[in-house]
Write a protein that holds these residues in place. Structure first.
Motif, PDB file in Angstrom:
ATOM      1  N   ASN A  84       0.809  -1.213   0.000  1.00 42.30           N
ATOM      2  CA  ASN A  84       0.000   0.000   0.000  1.00 42.30           C
ATOM      3  C   ASN A  84       0.847   1.270   0.000  1.00 42.30           C
ATOM      4  OD1 ASN A  84      -2.657   1.157  -0.003  1.00 42.30           O
ATOM      5  ND2 ASN A  84      -2.264   1.820   2.090  1.00 42.30           N
ATOM      6  N   GLU A  85       1.872   1.329   0.866  1.00 46.58           N
ATOM      7  CA  GLU A  85       2.643   2.564   0.987  1.00 46.58           C
ATOM      8  C   GLU A  85       4.156   2.382   0.859  1.00 46.58           C
ATOM      9  OE1 GLU A  85       1.314   4.287   4.664  1.00 46.58           O
ATOM     10  OE2 GLU A  85      -0.468   5.119   3.713  1.00 46.58           O
ATOM     11  N   GLY A  86       4.621   1.169   0.588  1.00 43.27           N
ATOM     12  CA  GLY A  86       6.038   0.960   0.333  1.00 43.27           C
ATOM     13  C   GLY A  86       6.882   0.535   1.513  1.00 43.27           C
ATOM     14  N   TYR A  87       6.267  -0.030   2.539  1.00 42.39           N
ATOM     15  CA  TYR A  87       7.034  -0.517   3.684  1.00 42.39           C
ATOM     16  C   TYR A  87       7.161  -2.035   3.642  1.00 42.39           C
ATOM     17  CZ  TYR A  87       6.485   4.229   5.339  1.00 42.39           C
ATOM     18  OH  TYR A  87       6.515   5.589   5.432  1.00 42.39           O
ATOM     19  N   ALA A  88       6.043  -2.741   3.660  1.00 39.06           N
ATOM     20  CA  ALA A  88       6.076  -4.209   3.609  1.00 39.06           C
ATOM     21  C   ALA A  88       6.753  -4.698   2.328  1.00 39.06           C
ATOM     22  CB  ALA A  88       4.661  -4.774   3.719  1.00 39.06           C
ATOM     23  N   SER A  89       6.594  -3.946   1.254  1.00 32.15           N
ATOM     24  CA  SER A  89       7.200  -4.357  -0.013  1.00 32.15           C
ATOM     25  C   SER A  89       8.720  -4.317   0.043  1.00 32.15           C
ATOM     26  CB  SER A  89       6.676  -3.499  -1.164  1.00 32.15           C
ATOM     27  OG  SER A  89       6.950  -2.133  -0.942  1.00 32.15           O
ATOM     28  N   SER A  90       9.287  -3.434   0.850  1.00 34.22           N
ATOM     29  CA  SER A  90      10.742  -3.398   0.992  1.00 34.22           C
ATOM     30  C   SER A  90      11.253  -4.690   1.621  1.00 34.22           C
ATOM     31  CB  SER A  90      11.172  -2.204   1.854  1.00 34.22           C
ATOM     32  OG  SER A  90      10.890  -0.990   1.198  1.00 34.22           O
ATOM     33  N   LEU A  91      10.564  -5.144   2.645  1.00 29.16           N
ATOM     34  CA  LEU A  91      10.943  -6.402   3.291  1.00 29.16           C
ATOM     35  C   LEU A  91      10.723  -7.580   2.343  1.00 29.16           C
ATOM     36  CD1 LEU A  91       9.441  -5.730   6.826  1.00 29.16           C
ATOM     37  CD2 LEU A  91      11.822  -5.435   6.073  1.00 29.16           C
ATOM     38  N   ALA A  92       9.661  -7.521   1.564  1.00 26.43           N
ATOM     39  CA  ALA A  92       9.375  -8.587   0.606  1.00 26.43           C
ATOM     40  C   ALA A  92      10.448  -8.650  -0.475  1.00 26.43           C
ATOM     41  CB  ALA A  92       7.998  -8.371  -0.022  1.00 26.43           C
ATOM     42  N   ALA A  93      10.876  -7.499  -0.976  1.00 29.40           N
ATOM     43  CA  ALA A  93      11.927  -7.480  -2.002  1.00 29.40           C
ATOM     44  C   ALA A  93      13.226  -8.067  -1.453  1.00 29.40           C
ATOM     45  CB  ALA A  93      12.146  -6.058  -2.510  1.00 29.40           C
ATOM     46  N   ALA A  94      13.552  -7.740  -0.216  1.00 20.25           N
ATOM     47  CA  ALA A  94      14.756  -8.296   0.404  1.00 20.25           C
ATOM     48  C   ALA A  94      14.654  -9.809   0.520  1.00 20.25           C
ATOM     49  CB  ALA A  94      14.973  -7.666   1.776  1.00 20.25           C
ATOM     50  N   SER A  95      13.483 -10.301   0.839  1.00 23.84           N
ATOM     51  CA  SER A  95      13.277 -11.744   0.933  1.00 23.84           C
ATOM     52  C   SER A  95      13.466 -12.408  -0.429  1.00 23.84           C
ATOM     53  CB  SER A  95      11.875 -12.024   1.475  1.00 23.84           C
ATOM     54  OG  SER A  95      11.659 -13.401   1.599  1.00 23.84           O
ATOM     55  N   LEU A  96      12.995 -11.753  -1.483  1.00 23.58           N
ATOM     56  CA  LEU A  96      13.176 -12.298  -2.832  1.00 23.58           C
ATOM     57  C   LEU A  96      14.660 -12.323  -3.213  1.00 23.58           C
ATOM     58  CD1 LEU A  96      10.133 -10.741  -4.721  1.00 23.58           C
ATOM     59  CD2 LEU A  96      10.394 -13.086  -3.843  1.00 23.58           C
TER      60      LEU A  96
END
Length: 127
Positions: A84-96
């Motif tokens: 939604n705002e670019g926080y959880a996606s940062s952690l998700a990208a790192a996991s990828l």
């Protein structure tokens, strides 16, 4: 949490909404929406983005995984994850990245930044 985000984001180059739009439109990147259903229903969808719930992301995008999606074609795939705002996606990208998807990144500001730029959004089928 801020320190964790800073460390994680230092490991890759994040992408702005207009660049993500161009990359997806030109077939250079796969947009992946990890927002939960209520947000997608409320705000709509980015046309062409693949919806993958956050808790399934690694299973679905691991190119060597038995539960991968057809779009998970290899470790060189450029994936742009957004929340939604670019926080959880940062952690998700790192996991990828940990799975070997070395071109994975996330959308600065998430879906809300995309919408604020006036980029295409479509209502969900239930909206």
């Amino acid at each position: 949490m801020d320190e964790l985000l800073e460390r994680v984001r230092a490991g890759y180059r994040r992408i702005e909404a207009r660049e993500a739009h161009r990359a997806a439109r030109e077939g250079e990147a796969l947009l992946v929406d990890i927002r939960y259903a209520a947000l997608r229903e409320r705000d709509g969808l980015i046309p062409g983005a693949l919806v993958v719930e956050r808790n399934e992301l690694e299973w679905r995008l691991d190119p060597q995984g038995s539960h991968r999606l057809p779009e998970a074609t290899g470790h060189d795939l450029r994936v742009v994850v957004f929340c939604n705002e670019g926080y959880a996606s940062s952690l998700a990208a790192a996991s990828l990245h940990q799975l070997g998807l070395h071109r994975a990144t996330d959308l600065v500001g998430g879906f809300q930044a995309w919408r604020a730029e006036g980029l295409p959004v479509e209502p969900t089928a239930t909206a």
